[in-house]
Design a protein around this motif. Sequence first.
Motif, PDB file in Angstrom:
ATOM      1  N   ALA A   1       8.677 -23.547  52.976  1.00  0.00           N
ATOM      2  CA  ALA A   1       8.972 -24.532  54.005  1.00  0.00           C
ATOM      3  C   ALA A   1       7.720 -25.749  54.374  1.00  0.00           C
ATOM      4  N   LEU A   2       8.060 -26.589  54.699  1.00  0.00           N
ATOM      5  CA  LEU A   2       7.013 -27.736  54.899  1.00  0.00           C
ATOM      6  C   LEU A   2       7.271 -28.165  56.522  1.00  0.00           C
ATOM      7  N   VAL A   3       5.985 -27.932  57.197  1.00  0.00           N
ATOM      8  CA  VAL A   3       5.848 -27.994  58.587  1.00  0.00           C
ATOM      9  C   VAL A   3       5.099 -29.262  58.830  1.00  0.00           C
ATOM     10  N   THR A   4       5.595 -30.259  59.494  1.00  0.00           N
ATOM     11  CA  THR A   4       4.674 -31.441  59.876  1.00  0.00           C
ATOM     12  C   THR A   4       4.038 -31.189  61.232  1.00  0.00           C
ATOM     13  N   GLY A   5       2.928 -31.894  61.306  1.00  0.00           N
ATOM     14  CA  GLY A   5       2.064 -31.511  62.565  1.00  0.00           C
ATOM     15  C   GLY A   5       1.938 -30.091  62.654  1.00  0.00           C
ATOM     16  N   GLY A   6       1.719 -29.431  61.663  1.00  0.00           N
ATOM     17  CA  GLY A   6       1.823 -27.926  61.646  1.00  0.00           C
ATOM     18  C   GLY A   6       0.105 -27.166  61.879  1.00  0.00           C
ATOM     19  N   SER A   7      -0.772 -28.265  62.125  1.00  0.00           N
ATOM     20  CA  SER A   7      -1.984 -27.546  62.224  1.00  0.00           C
ATOM     21  C   SER A   7      -2.416 -26.848  63.488  1.00  0.00           C
ATOM     22  N   ARG A   8      -1.648 -27.032  64.565  1.00  0.00           N
ATOM     23  CA  ARG A   8      -1.747 -26.724  65.971  1.00  0.00           C
ATOM     24  C   ARG A   8      -0.680 -26.631  66.524  1.00  0.00           C
TER      25      ARG A   8
ATOM     26  N   LEU B   1      -3.057 -18.567  59.453  1.00  0.00           N
ATOM     27  CA  LEU B   1      -1.667 -18.054  58.777  1.00  0.00           C
ATOM     28  C   LEU B   1      -2.167 -16.909  57.612  1.00  0.00           C
ATOM     29  N   SER B   2      -3.151 -17.319  56.750  1.00  0.00           N
ATOM     30  CA  SER B   2      -3.395 -16.439  55.950  1.00  0.00           C
ATOM     31  C   SER B   2      -4.021 -15.100  56.205  1.00  0.00           C
ATOM     32  N   GLY B   3      -4.672 -15.139  57.105  1.00  0.00           N
ATOM     33  CA  GLY B   3      -5.087 -14.076  57.784  1.00  0.00           C
ATOM     34  C   GLY B   3      -3.959 -12.960  58.656  1.00  0.00           C
ATOM     35  N   ALA B   4      -2.872 -13.553  58.713  1.00  0.00           N
ATOM     36  CA  ALA B   4      -1.735 -13.175  59.380  1.00  0.00           C
ATOM     37  C   ALA B   4      -0.624 -12.595  58.280  1.00  0.00           C
TER      38      ALA B   4
ATOM     39  N   ALA C   1       8.703 -16.723  54.299  1.00  0.00           N
ATOM     40  CA  ALA C   1       8.444 -17.843  53.405  1.00  0.00           C
ATOM     41  C   ALA C   1       7.130 -18.409  53.200  1.00  0.00           C
ATOM     42  N   LYS C   2       7.004 -19.080  51.955  1.00  0.00           N
ATOM     43  CA  LYS C   2       5.832 -19.743  51.733  1.00  0.00           C
ATOM     44  C   LYS C   2       5.847 -20.980  52.661  1.00  0.00           C
ATOM     45  N   VAL C   3       4.664 -21.321  53.294  1.00  0.00           N
ATOM     46  CA  VAL C   3       4.659 -22.263  54.182  1.00  0.00           C
ATOM     47  C   VAL C   3       3.606 -23.287  53.800  1.00  0.00           C
ATOM     48  N   VAL C   4       3.907 -24.582  53.670  1.00  0.00           N
ATOM     49  CA  VAL C   4       2.864 -25.726  53.676  1.00  0.00           C
ATOM     50  C   VAL C   4       2.961 -26.422  54.701  1.00  0.00           C
ATOM     51  N   VAL C   5       1.817 -26.627  55.513  1.00  0.00           N
ATOM     52  CA  VAL C   5       1.487 -27.558  56.840  1.00  0.00           C
ATOM     53  C   VAL C   5       0.848 -28.744  56.561  1.00  0.00           C
ATOM     54  N   THR C   6       1.269 -29.852  57.259  1.00  0.00           N
ATOM     55  CA  THR C   6       0.600 -31.040  56.883  1.00  0.00           C
ATOM     56  C   THR C   6       0.280 -31.750  58.316  1.00  0.00           C
ATOM     57  N   SER C   7      -0.832 -32.324  58.345  1.00  0.00           N
ATOM     58  CA  SER C   7      -0.866 -33.433  59.684  1.00  0.00           C
ATOM     59  C   SER C   7      -1.994 -34.286  58.822  1.00  0.00           C
ATOM     60  N   ARG C   8      -2.748 -34.879  59.861  1.00  0.00           N
ATOM     61  CA  ARG C   8      -3.680 -35.952  59.286  1.00  0.00           C
ATOM     62  C   ARG C   8      -5.048 -35.241  58.892  1.00  0.00           C
ATOM     63  N   LYS C   9      -5.397 -34.307  59.742  1.00  0.00           N
ATOM     64  CA  LYS C   9      -7.003 -34.090  59.600  1.00  0.00           C
ATOM     65  C   LYS C   9      -7.146 -32.592  58.841  1.00  0.00           C
ATOM     66  N   ALA C  10      -7.777 -32.993  57.816  1.00  0.00           N
ATOM     67  CA  ALA C  10      -8.071 -31.710  56.736  1.00  0.00           C
ATOM     68  C   ALA C  10      -8.637 -30.475  57.617  1.00  0.00           C
ATOM     69  N   SER C  11      -9.755 -30.752  58.355  1.00  0.00           N
ATOM     70  CA  SER C  11     -10.297 -29.856  59.119  1.00  0.00           C
ATOM     71  C   SER C  11      -9.701 -28.717  59.934  1.00  0.00           C
ATOM     72  N   GLU C  12      -8.596 -29.651  60.696  1.00  0.00           N
ATOM     73  CA  GLU C  12      -7.691 -28.737  61.325  1.00  0.00           C
ATOM     74  C   GLU C  12      -6.815 -27.853  60.557  1.00  0.00           C
ATOM     75  N   LEU C  13      -6.340 -28.637  59.528  1.00  0.00           N
ATOM     76  CA  LEU C  13      -5.542 -27.769  58.525  1.00  0.00           C
ATOM     77  C   LEU C  13      -6.047 -26.704  57.670  1.00  0.00           C
TER      78      LEU C  13
ATOM     79  N   LEU D   1       5.493 -22.661  64.780  1.00  0.00           N
ATOM     80  CA  LEU D   1       6.706 -22.471  63.684  1.00  0.00           C
ATOM     81  C   LEU D   1       6.390 -22.159  62.343  1.00  0.00           C
ATOM     82  N   ALA D   2       5.134 -22.658  61.968  1.00  0.00           N
ATOM     83  CA  ALA D   2       4.685 -22.060  60.787  1.00  0.00           C
ATOM     84  C   ALA D   2       4.611 -20.597  60.448  1.00  0.00           C
ATOM     85  N   HIS D   3       3.922 -20.038  61.683  1.00  0.00           N
ATOM     86  CA  HIS D   3       3.858 -18.659  61.682  1.00  0.00           C
ATOM     87  C   HIS D   3       5.202 -18.062  61.712  1.00  0.00           C
ATOM     88  N   ALA D   4       6.155 -18.555  62.309  1.00  0.00           N
ATOM     89  CA  ALA D   4       7.526 -17.572  62.624  1.00  0.00           C
ATOM     90  C   ALA D   4       8.185 -17.762  61.050  1.00  0.00           C
ATOM     91  N   LEU D   5       8.090 -18.971  60.447  1.00  0.00           N
ATOM     92  CA  LEU D   5       8.556 -19.089  59.099  1.00  0.00           C
ATOM     93  C   LEU D   5       8.153 -18.279  58.150  1.00  0.00           C
TER      94      LEU D   5
END
Length: 263
Positions: free
Chosen positions: A16-23, A57-60, A38-50, A29-33
Motif C-alpha cells: 500500500a502507498l499512502v500519501t500524506g501518511g506521516s501524520r 509503524l515499525s514499532g507496531a 500489508a507492506k506500507v509506504v508512506v509519503t509526504s513532503r518532510k523527511a523528518s516527519e516520515l 490509515l497506514a496503521h490500519a493497512l
Amino acid sequence: MARKIGQLLDLTGKTALVTGGSRGLGLQLAHALGEAGAKVVVTSRKASELEAAVAELSGAGIDARWIAADCAVDSEIERLAIEVLERVGDVDILVNNAGASWGAPAEDHPAAAWDKVMNLNVRGYFLLSQQLAKRCMIARRQGAIINLASIAGLGGNPVGMKTIAYNTSKGAVINFTRALAAEWGHYGIRVNAIAPGFFRTKMANGLIDQIGEDAMTAGVPLGRLGGDDDLKGAAVLLASDAGKHITGQCLAVDGGISIVTAG
C-alpha cells in the motif's frame, strides 16, 4: 468455497502507498493497512516527519518505509510512482490522502490559494492514480484506490467556516471517484472514497479550538469527534477482498452528521 471474514480482510502480501501518511488521518490509515498485513509506504513532503512515522509503524510490527515527495508537483508524482515500484514492487493499494485547505471568505479568496488546494486535493489524486494504473495496476488487472474526500464535499458549511476551495475540491474528489470507478472497473481496479467528519487533525484543530469541541459536536448524532481508530475499519474494508464488489462509493465516517440538518 467461501472464505471466512478474517481471510477476506487479510492484506498479507499486499503493498500500500499512502500519501500524506506521516501524520493525522494518513498515519491512521497506514496503521490500519499495516495491521491488516500489508507492506506500507508512506509519503509526504518532510523527511523528518516520515522518519518518525515509519519508526512508529515499525514499532507496531508493520513493514513500513518512506519516500519524500510533493504530490502537488507533477514531476514529483512521477518520481514517486517510479521510486515506489523500484523499491517495493507493484502497488496493490493506493490511498490518496495528501491535502490542503485555505480559510478565507469566498469574495476575498486568493486565486493562488484556490489553485494550491485544487492542485493537491484533486489534480494530485488524478495524476498519481494515473501513474500507478499505467505502470502496474492495469497490466495486473487489479488494484484498490481509496480517495480521502470529506463531508465538506457533501454540502455547504456551517456559518463561520469559510473554506470554499476545500469544499469544492472534496466535492470533486467524490465525483472523480465515481467516474474513475466506472471507467477502470473493467481493469479490475476498484475506486472508492472515504468522507471523514470532524476529526482532530492539524488542518482542523484551529477551527475546532475556535468554535469549541462541544459546539462542533452538538449536531453529531454520536456526539463526539472522530478518534484514532475510526477510519481503520472503512479503509481495510475498501482495500481488501471483503470489499471486492464495492466500487465508486463514498463512505461517510462522521458520527452521523451528514444525515442530519442543523435547525
